[in-house]
Design an enzyme around this catalytic site. Structure first.
Site, PDB file in Angstrom:
ATOM      1  N   ARG A   1       0.845  -1.213   0.000  1.00  0.00           N
ATOM      2  CA  ARG A   1       0.000   0.000   0.000  1.00  0.00           C
ATOM      3  C   ARG A   1       0.875   1.257   0.000  1.00  0.00           C
ATOM      4  NH1 ARG A   1      -2.436  -4.050  -0.500  1.00  0.00           N
ATOM      5  NH2 ARG A   1      -4.217  -4.777   0.709  1.00  0.00           N
TER       6      ARG A   1
ATOM      7  N   GLU B   1      -4.022   3.800   6.899  1.00  0.00           N
ATOM      8  CA  GLU B   1      -3.817   3.738   5.442  1.00  0.00           C
ATOM      9  C   GLU B   1      -4.100   5.068   4.759  1.00  0.00           C
ATOM     10  OE1 GLU B   1      -5.691   0.893   2.864  1.00  0.00           O
ATOM     11  OE2 GLU B   1      -4.663  -0.796   3.771  1.00  0.00           O
TER      12      GLU B   1
ATOM     13  N   SER C   1     -10.281  -0.316   4.205  1.00  0.00           N
ATOM     14  CA  SER C   1      -9.379  -0.664   5.315  1.00  0.00           C
ATOM     15  C   SER C   1      -8.791   0.613   5.895  1.00  0.00           C
ATOM     16  CB  SER C   1      -8.230  -1.533   4.818  1.00  0.00           C
ATOM     17  OG  SER C   1      -8.719  -2.640   4.122  1.00  0.00           O
TER      18      SER C   1
HETATM   19  P1  NAP Z   1      -9.615 -11.218   5.286  1.00  0.00           P
HETATM   20  O1  NAP Z   1      -9.893 -12.176   4.204  1.00  0.00           O
HETATM   21  O2  NAP Z   1     -10.529 -11.107   6.462  1.00  0.00           O
HETATM   22  O3  NAP Z   1      -8.128 -11.436   5.802  1.00  0.00           O
HETATM   23  C1  NAP Z   1      -7.583 -10.590   6.822  1.00  0.00           C
HETATM   24  C2  NAP Z   1      -6.194 -10.178   6.394  1.00  0.00           C
HETATM   25  O4  NAP Z   1      -5.397 -11.322   6.263  1.00  0.00           O
HETATM   26  C3  NAP Z   1      -6.209  -9.474   5.071  1.00  0.00           C
HETATM   27  O5  NAP Z   1      -6.078  -8.108   5.310  1.00  0.00           O
HETATM   28  C4  NAP Z   1      -5.083 -10.086   4.273  1.00  0.00           C
HETATM   29  O6  NAP Z   1      -3.971  -9.251   4.086  1.00  0.00           O
HETATM   30  C5  NAP Z   1      -4.614 -11.264   5.114  1.00  0.00           C
HETATM   31  N1  NAP Z   1      -4.757 -12.496   4.314  1.00  0.00           N
HETATM   32  C6  NAP Z   1      -5.864 -13.259   4.165  1.00  0.00           C
HETATM   33  N2  NAP Z   1      -5.585 -14.342   3.398  1.00  0.00           N
HETATM   34  C7  NAP Z   1      -4.282 -14.241   3.055  1.00  0.00           C
HETATM   35  C8  NAP Z   1      -3.425 -15.027   2.246  1.00  0.00           C
HETATM   36  N3  NAP Z   1      -3.841 -16.169   1.657  1.00  0.00           N
HETATM   37  N4  NAP Z   1      -2.145 -14.624   2.073  1.00  0.00           N
HETATM   38  C9  NAP Z   1      -1.708 -13.482   2.657  1.00  0.00           C
HETATM   39  N5  NAP Z   1      -2.473 -12.681   3.422  1.00  0.00           N
HETATM   40  C10 NAP Z   1      -3.746 -13.050   3.615  1.00  0.00           C
HETATM   41  O7  NAP Z   1      -9.472  -9.752   4.628  1.00  0.00           O
HETATM   42  P2  NAP Z   1     -10.574  -8.665   4.276  1.00  0.00           P
HETATM   43  O8  NAP Z   1     -10.500  -7.565   5.258  1.00  0.00           O
HETATM   44  O9  NAP Z   1     -11.905  -9.320   3.982  1.00  0.00           O
HETATM   45  O10 NAP Z   1      -9.970  -8.107   2.926  1.00  0.00           O
HETATM   46  C11 NAP Z   1      -9.854  -8.924   1.773  1.00  0.00           C
HETATM   47  C12 NAP Z   1      -8.857  -8.290   0.836  1.00  0.00           C
HETATM   48  O11 NAP Z   1      -9.328  -7.029   0.374  1.00  0.00           O
HETATM   49  C13 NAP Z   1      -7.508  -8.032   1.500  1.00  0.00           C
HETATM   50  O12 NAP Z   1      -6.500  -8.284   0.557  1.00  0.00           O
HETATM   51  C14 NAP Z   1      -7.592  -6.566   1.869  1.00  0.00           C
HETATM   52  O13 NAP Z   1      -6.327  -5.960   1.942  1.00  0.00           O
HETATM   53  C15 NAP Z   1      -8.371  -6.048   0.684  1.00  0.00           C
HETATM   54  N6  NAP Z   1      -8.987  -4.762   0.961  1.00  0.00           N
HETATM   55  C16 NAP Z   1      -8.286  -3.677   0.577  1.00  0.00           C
HETATM   56  C17 NAP Z   1      -8.764  -2.422   0.811  1.00  0.00           C
HETATM   57  C18 NAP Z   1      -7.921  -1.253   0.416  1.00  0.00           C
HETATM   58  O14 NAP Z   1      -7.094  -1.340  -0.461  1.00  0.00           O
HETATM   59  N7  NAP Z   1      -8.077  -0.138   1.086  1.00  0.00           N
HETATM   60  C19 NAP Z   1     -10.014  -2.248   1.425  1.00  0.00           C
HETATM   61  C20 NAP Z   1     -10.722  -3.387   1.819  1.00  0.00           C
HETATM   62  C21 NAP Z   1     -10.187  -4.650   1.582  1.00  0.00           C
HETATM   63  P3  NAP Z   1      -3.803  -8.168   2.900  1.00  0.00           P
HETATM   64  O15 NAP Z   1      -4.654  -7.016   3.298  1.00  0.00           O
HETATM   65  O16 NAP Z   1      -2.348  -7.873   2.955  1.00  0.00           O
HETATM   66  O17 NAP Z   1      -4.253  -8.784   1.609  1.00  0.00           O
END
Ligand code: NAP
Length: 337
Positions: free
Chosen positions: A160, A333, A237
């Protein structure tokens, strides 16, 4: 150029925080940025306002990037090269590439914001970061009064993060990205590393997904878990996932056996900020008009009528609790203006 004055920015930031810009100008063509009267002014370059905490009035000029356009720039044996104007809506652009038969960005479906802002934050979701599909961009340098190209090697993409944040170019209004080129490989492999995506496809009984199937699955998951900013104002996020030393992760896991841990290439370990916040009791909890969302604790929401100070108060309270309970620092963020 005819700038507007004393413009309310509430509807231009997805947290719906109040604040006025002393001057405001919509930019619909790159050439507008070369106007001599923009030199020497305090500037802020605004995209979709979806990664922004507005802390009050801004005593400068807001340049609202609305440059349109999207086209196939070229293709070679390996890839399609797609160019888009900085003001294009990110999600619409991603869906358009899929409709054209140029997959690769589908995991980034439904992320709010604009094409021009995507490389600044190196937006990422479900195992894909935009930097992986990035080829180059063009930006206007207000100090040197020149357009300049930036290729992938010079973006210093991180988690990010990019050179545009690291060097403060974006927040200082030093430069404005006008267009971005993406490189989408012709050999497409679905990126299904994240459990949520796999589970959604399995629920739909799709064994060999098309790019559109992956996009639809991600849209469904996001719509289930994340609040629509048009209804519940938020910036997605709110905190980075903290990356800690392996020894600290091990020590924490001894106390909290369910702690999610993701090993990083450099040997450190990524923790899930949302999990820590939930454990600390903040999921669905409010402090005044600002709280953490009930379906996803990583999302800070404006329950109505919040100001930038309210956001800072809740942010600090969450950070203090996570520090006290886990000894981990959470950093936000979004950028603060
Ligand atoms: P989640 O599936 O509840 O997982 C929680 C965190 O664990 C995530 O933030 C993700 O990190 C990490 N994670 C889960 N599975 C993983 C894997 N196989 N390998 C590595 N890291 C893993 O997450 P969530 O909150 O529903 O979000 C899903 C995705 O959408 C995430 O990638 C999150 O970053 C993204 N998201 C991004 C934004 C943004 O850019 N502002 C907003 C909302 C959601 P990472 O965040 O590093 O991927």
């Amino acid at each position: 150029m005819n700038s507007a004055h004393n413009v309310d920015l509430t509807s231009f930031n997805t947290l719906a925080l109040p604040g006025k810009a002393a001057a405001y100008q919509k930019i619909t063509a790159a050439g507008q940025l070369t106007a001599p009267e923009l030199v020497g002014q305090r500037r802020f370059i605004l995209g979709g306002g979806s990664n922004l905490v507005l802390t009050g009035d801004f005593a400068g000029l807001v340049l609202h990037m609305a440059i349109p356009g999207k086209r196939l720039l070229k293709e070679d044996a390996e890839a399609f090269y797609i160019e888009a104007g900085a003001g294009e809506n990110w999600h619409d652009f991603v869906q358009w590439t899929l409709q054209q038969g140029w997959p690769g960005l589908e995991n980034l479906s439904l992320i709010p914001g604009t094409v021009g802002a995507a490389p600044i934050q190196n937006i990422g979701a479900y195992g894909l970061e935009v930097g992986e599909c990035f080829h180059s961009l063009t930006a206007w340098d207000f100090e040197k009064q020149a357009f300049f190209p930036v290729d992938r090697g010079n973006c210093r993409f991180g988690y990010r993060d990019s050179v545009f944040k690291q060097e403060g170019w974006h927040l200082s209004g030093r430069m404005a990205i006008t267009s971005v080129v993406f490189r989408l490989p012709k050999a497409w492999i679905p990126n299904l590393r994240y459990a949520d995506v796999n589970q959604e496809l399995a629920a739909q009984k799709i064994a060999t997904p098309t790019p559109q199937d992956v996009a639809k699955a991600i849209i469904a998951v996001r719509q289930r878990k994340l609040p629509n900013p048009a209804i519940i104002p938020n910036t997605g996020s709110f905190f980075h996932n903290p990356v800690v030393e392996a020894a600290q992760a091990e020590a924490l896991a001894a106390d909290f056996p369910n702690l999610p841990r993701y090993a990083q290439p450099d040997g450190r370990v990524k923790l899930a900020a949302g999990w820590l916040i939930e454990q600390a009791g903040w999921k669905g909890k409010n402090l005044g008009p600002v709280g953490m969302y009930e379906k996803q604790a990583l999302v800070l929401v404006n329950r109505g009528g919040a100001t930038g100070d309210d956001v800072k108060r809740t942010m600090a309270a969450v950070q203090a609790d996570i520090r006290a309970r886990f000894g981990v620092e959470l950093s936000p963020e979004p950028i603060f203006l």
